[in-house]
Design a protein around this motif. Structure first.
Motif, PDB file in Angstrom:
ATOM      1  N   PHE A   1      -5.387 -14.922  -0.617  1.00  0.00           N
ATOM      2  CA  PHE A   1      -4.302 -14.164  -1.506  1.00  0.00           C
ATOM      3  C   PHE A   1      -4.356 -12.741  -2.126  1.00  0.00           C
ATOM      4  N   ILE A   2      -5.838 -12.346  -2.053  1.00  0.00           N
ATOM      5  CA  ILE A   2      -5.944 -10.649  -2.567  1.00  0.00           C
ATOM      6  C   ILE A   2      -5.595  -9.962  -1.434  1.00  0.00           C
ATOM      7  N   LYS A   3      -4.503  -9.122  -1.866  1.00  0.00           N
ATOM      8  CA  LYS A   3      -4.017  -8.133  -0.984  1.00  0.00           C
ATOM      9  C   LYS A   3      -4.507  -6.783  -0.941  1.00  0.00           C
ATOM     10  N   GLY A   4      -5.228  -6.373  -1.968  1.00  0.00           N
ATOM     11  CA  GLY A   4      -5.844  -5.087  -1.858  1.00  0.00           C
ATOM     12  C   GLY A   4      -6.816  -4.950  -3.237  1.00  0.00           C
ATOM     13  N   ARG A   5      -7.840  -4.243  -3.423  1.00  0.00           N
ATOM     14  CA  ARG A   5      -8.484  -3.984  -4.516  1.00  0.00           C
ATOM     15  C   ARG A   5      -8.634  -2.319  -4.675  1.00  0.00           C
TER      16      ARG A   5
ATOM     17  N   GLY B   1      -6.015   4.498  -3.494  1.00  0.00           N
ATOM     18  CA  GLY B   1      -4.750   3.756  -4.134  1.00  0.00           C
ATOM     19  C   GLY B   1      -4.469   4.298  -5.512  1.00  0.00           C
ATOM     20  N   ILE B   2      -3.171   4.514  -5.712  1.00  0.00           N
ATOM     21  CA  ILE B   2      -2.660   4.586  -7.025  1.00  0.00           C
ATOM     22  C   ILE B   2      -1.719   3.511  -7.427  1.00  0.00           C
ATOM     23  N   VAL B   3      -1.953   3.128  -8.548  1.00  0.00           N
ATOM     24  CA  VAL B   3      -1.415   1.937  -9.069  1.00  0.00           C
ATOM     25  C   VAL B   3      -1.200   1.960 -10.710  1.00  0.00           C
ATOM     26  N   THR B   4      -0.015   1.346 -10.867  1.00  0.00           N
ATOM     27  CA  THR B   4       0.254   1.297 -12.516  1.00  0.00           C
ATOM     28  C   THR B   4       0.018  -0.176 -13.128  1.00  0.00           C
ATOM     29  N   LEU B   5      -0.285  -0.322 -14.129  1.00  0.00           N
ATOM     30  CA  LEU B   5      -0.608  -1.518 -14.885  1.00  0.00           C
ATOM     31  C   LEU B   5      -0.583  -1.432 -16.304  1.00  0.00           C
ATOM     32  N   GLY B   6       0.438  -2.076 -16.993  1.00  0.00           N
ATOM     33  CA  GLY B   6       0.163  -2.026 -18.530  1.00  0.00           C
ATOM     34  C   GLY B   6       0.615  -0.651 -19.106  1.00  0.00           C
ATOM     35  N   GLY B   7       1.359   0.079 -18.298  1.00  0.00           N
ATOM     36  CA  GLY B   7       1.873   1.392 -18.797  1.00  0.00           C
ATOM     37  C   GLY B   7       0.863   2.543 -18.648  1.00  0.00           C
TER      38      GLY B   7
ATOM     39  N   LYS C   1     -10.611   4.265  -4.913  1.00  0.00           N
ATOM     40  CA  LYS C   1     -10.854   3.882  -3.567  1.00  0.00           C
ATOM     41  C   LYS C   1     -10.074   2.781  -3.319  1.00  0.00           C
ATOM     42  N   TYR C   2      -9.292   2.404  -2.293  1.00  0.00           N
ATOM     43  CA  TYR C   2      -8.496   1.126  -1.939  1.00  0.00           C
ATOM     44  C   TYR C   2      -9.059   0.546  -0.776  1.00  0.00           C
TER      45      TYR C   2
ATOM     46  N   MET D   1     -11.368   5.056 -10.102  1.00  0.00           N
ATOM     47  CA  MET D   1     -12.176   6.277 -10.477  1.00  0.00           C
ATOM     48  C   MET D   1     -11.891   7.157 -11.711  1.00  0.00           C
ATOM     49  N   PHE D   2     -10.406   7.011 -11.739  1.00  0.00           N
ATOM     50  CA  PHE D   2      -9.817   7.671 -12.800  1.00  0.00           C
ATOM     51  C   PHE D   2      -8.638   6.874 -13.266  1.00  0.00           C
TER      52      PHE D   2
END
Length: 317
Positions: free
Chosen positions: A54-58, A131-137, A143-144, A62-63
């Motif tokens: 079920f994990i699509k990616g991690r 990877g660039i991702v948004t979570l909780g604002g 690294k992806y 880093m920042f």
């Protein structure tokens, strides 16, 4: 302002069918100690993405920052003189309509960040993917890591049973039983043709197999060897298990050859209580009263569905 994480932190994204949601959430709880309502989670626990169906990616953070411009400032420090890279906008499906970023917006963010990394971009075959991702604002960059669907390879076994668990479900159950394998000793004492064993062994879980039926233990050994794995599979009743185990996975026998009566089921559970601290029971019938009669408490549970057919997975301690 920017907040550099002191200890490693990770963002995971998930995907599953509606039938698998309950199972996916239970696996999430087992790995991380909590679940989220959506398909994204942040944790300082490192789980290899290939372990879970079920994990699509991690994203290995880093920042982080409150805006893309804060991320851009930080990625200027990345120097990749000898390798190519790509920036991937990690899509998640649980953003509100107002927060959703369309395809063009996602590509624009990828380009904006990529432009400030010192190295050669290669969208087709990069050495490194970020990877660039948004979570909780907030925005997170790192690294992806993409999973490999190992369980797919295990679908083609030399020996099969129509009633055996699917490799996806078996893999999730192995993770629920043994989320963190270091120092854990497991057993599948009703292992059948070894669907759970193959998944567990392929993830480095120390697990023994056993079954009362010599035909299926032969099949189990053949399946394990076919995938280049090594595991100990013995033939005999559960009542003769003498070693101690941290956890047992028991897929209650109900197929053509070994349909367990309620008395058999209770006996299996009582014997398991004697040699395992924790038991994960897979059953097509609700058996809470039996689990309690055998001396267990129910710690967690879920339902894995496939169309109209469903199995209960119950964690007992």
């Amino acid at each position: 302002m920017t907040n550099h994480s002191r200890k490693p932190a990770y963002i995971y994204t998930f995907t599953c069918t509606p039938d698998e949601r309950s199972l996916s959430k239970m696996e999430m709880r087992s790995f991380f100690g909590f679940e989220t309502s959506g398909d994204i989670l942040k944790s300082d626990i490192a789980i290899e993405p290939s372990r879970s169906p079920f994990i699509k990616g991690r994203v290995d953070i880093m920042f982080e920052g409150e805006s893309i411009s804060e991320i851009v400032e930080q990625v200027k420090d990345i120097h990749l003189p000898d390798s190519t890279f790509k920036v991937l906008f990690v899509k998640i499906n649980d953003l509100n309509k107002e927060e959703k970023i369309d395809y063009d917006g996602q590509r624009e963010i990828e380009r904006e960040i990529g432009w400030h990394i010192q190295g050669n971009a290669d969208v087709r075959n990069p050495d490194q993917v970020f990877g660039i991702v948004t979570l909780g604002g907030r925005w997170y960059f790192g690294k992806y890591v993409k999973p490999e669907a190992v369980w797919l390879k295990h679908m083609k076994k030399p020996r099969e049973y129509s009633t055996a668990l699917s490799t996806r479900v078996a893999r999730a159950i192995a993770n629920i039983a043994v989320p963190h394998p270091d120092g854990v000793k497991a057993i599948d004492p009703c292992c059948g043709i070894g669907t759970v064993l193959v998944e567990a062994l392929s993830m480095g879980i120390n697990i023994d197999g056993r079954d009362i039926n010599p035909l299926v233990t032969d099949g189990s050994r053949e399946n394990i060897a076919y995938f280049g794995l090594e595991g100990d599979v013995t033939t005999g009743p559960i009542s003769e298990v003498t070693s101690k185990y941290d956890v047992a996975i028991i897929d209650m026998p109900y197929n053509l050859y070994t349909h367990a009566t309620p008395e058999d089921q209770l006996s299996i559970l009582k014997h398991a209580r004697g040699f395992a601290d924790k038991v994960v029971v897979v059953t097509i019938d609700t058996m809470d009263h039996m689990i309690e009669e055998a001396g267990f408490e129910i710690a967690d549970r879920c339902v894995a569905r496939k169309g109209i057919f469903s199995r209960e997975i119950v964690v007992c301690v």
